[in-house]
Design an enzyme around this catalytic site. Sequence first.
Site, PDB file in Angstrom:
ATOM      1  N   CYS A   1       5.557  -7.578   6.563  1.00 43.64           N
ATOM      2  CA  CYS A   1       5.397  -8.608   7.594  1.00 43.64           C
ATOM      3  C   CYS A   1       4.928  -9.924   6.992  1.00 43.64           C
ATOM      4  O   CYS A   1       5.461 -10.998   7.311  1.00 43.64           O
ATOM      5  CB  CYS A   1       4.424  -8.141   8.679  1.00 43.64           C
ATOM      6  SG  CYS A   1       5.141  -6.849   9.703  1.00 43.64           S
TER       7      CYS A   1
ATOM      8  N   HIS B   1       1.813 -10.046  15.406  1.00 44.08           N
ATOM      9  CA  HIS B   1       1.619  -8.603  15.225  1.00 44.08           C
ATOM     10  C   HIS B   1       1.224  -7.978  16.559  1.00 44.08           C
ATOM     11  O   HIS B   1       0.440  -8.571  17.310  1.00 44.08           O
ATOM     12  CB  HIS B   1       0.510  -8.330  14.189  1.00 44.08           C
ATOM     13  CG  HIS B   1       1.028  -8.043  12.809  1.00 44.08           C
ATOM     14  ND1 HIS B   1       0.612  -8.748  11.706  1.00 44.08           N
ATOM     15  CD2 HIS B   1       1.909  -7.118  12.349  1.00 44.08           C
ATOM     16  CE1 HIS B   1       1.231  -8.259  10.618  1.00 44.08           C
ATOM     17  NE2 HIS B   1       2.012  -7.273  10.983  1.00 44.08           N
TER      18      HIS B   1
ATOM     19  N   ARG C   1       0.837  -1.208   0.000  1.00 40.05           N
ATOM     20  CA  ARG C   1       0.000   0.000   0.000  1.00 40.05           C
ATOM     21  C   ARG C   1       0.864   1.249   0.000  1.00 40.05           C
ATOM     22  O   ARG C   1       0.491   2.282  -0.558  1.00 40.05           O
ATOM     23  CB  ARG C   1      -0.895  -0.036   1.253  1.00 40.05           C
ATOM     24  CG  ARG C   1      -1.918   1.082   1.349  1.00 40.05           C
ATOM     25  CD  ARG C   1      -2.776   0.934   2.599  1.00 40.05           C
ATOM     26  NE  ARG C   1      -2.007   0.947   3.842  1.00 40.05           N
ATOM     27  CZ  ARG C   1      -1.514   2.036   4.430  1.00 40.05           C
ATOM     28  NH1 ARG C   1      -1.697   3.223   3.896  1.00 40.05           N
ATOM     29  NH2 ARG C   1      -0.826   1.951   5.555  1.00 40.05           N
TER      30      ARG C   1
HETATM   31  N1  PCA Z   1       4.779  -3.840  10.285  1.00 34.66           N
HETATM   32  C1  PCA Z   1       4.634  -3.856   8.838  1.00 34.66           C
HETATM   33  C2  PCA Z   1       6.025  -4.029   8.315  1.00 34.66           C
HETATM   34  C3  PCA Z   1       6.944  -3.742   9.447  1.00 34.66           C
HETATM   35  C4  PCA Z   1       6.081  -3.728  10.646  1.00 34.66           C
HETATM   36  O1  PCA Z   1       6.470  -3.634  11.806  1.00 34.66           O
HETATM   37  C5  PCA Z   1       3.640  -4.911   8.369  1.00 34.66           C
HETATM   38  O2  PCA Z   1       2.718  -5.240   9.120  1.00 34.66           O
HETATM   39  O3  PCA Z   1       3.763  -5.395   7.249  1.00 34.66           O
END
Ligand code: PCA
Length: 214
Positions: free
Chosen positions: A143, A166, A90
């Site tokens: 991620c 996450h 994005r």
């Molecule tokens: N979150 C992003 C990439 C690096 C991070 O900490 C993601 O959720 O893709």
Amino acid sequence: MKTVLLTGFEPFAEESINPSWEVVSSLEGPSSEGYRIVCLQLPCVFGESLDVLLAAITTYSPTLVIAVGQAGGRTDISIERVAINVDDARIPDNKGHQPIDQPVVANGPAAWFSTLPIKAIVSALQQEGIPASISQTAGTYVCNHVMYGLLHALRDKPWIKGGFVHIPYIPQQAAMHPGSASMAAETVKQGLKIAISTALRVEVDECKTGGTTH
Ligand code: PCA
């Protein structure tokens, strides 16, 4: 002594910190439970992030790899179930690359599942009073890219468990995003410790729902 490889990301987008690295870097070293944690910061860059991670797996021979990333706006610690073979950015990554509808691994399978005991980890976190849930998507940004590439690399190494977690913003970030949820870094740290010890302990995951209707 068992080695746990724990990764966090450098800041990306408009943020000056990434809570994943703030928390992960505080966990480096031996634990009282007989394993050592090696921490690694990944660049928020397609390709490079995976190169750094896979090189560290060769260097440290961990039995467990947990990659952690920021998911601003999420309300709890999200244990990712699945990574898909798609890069669809994005926003540009930290080197200005913005792949759209590219595979993470050319000719790789559509998806890889986490090999962590994801349900047991959610249960253990909830029992300790830490908000947590299964997430059915790690997105299509860096991620997901790292999670997919990690699990693809571990496909023929069943003795190494791997997965992705996450985490929400920490409060100082949420203050800049009014209305966003946050979780204190200390709580996230406690949660990651629980996730690690559960992943090392549980061989067969719990059979309890972590599903959603939409
Ligand atoms: N979150 C992003 C990439 C690096 C991070 O900490 C993601 O959720 O893709």
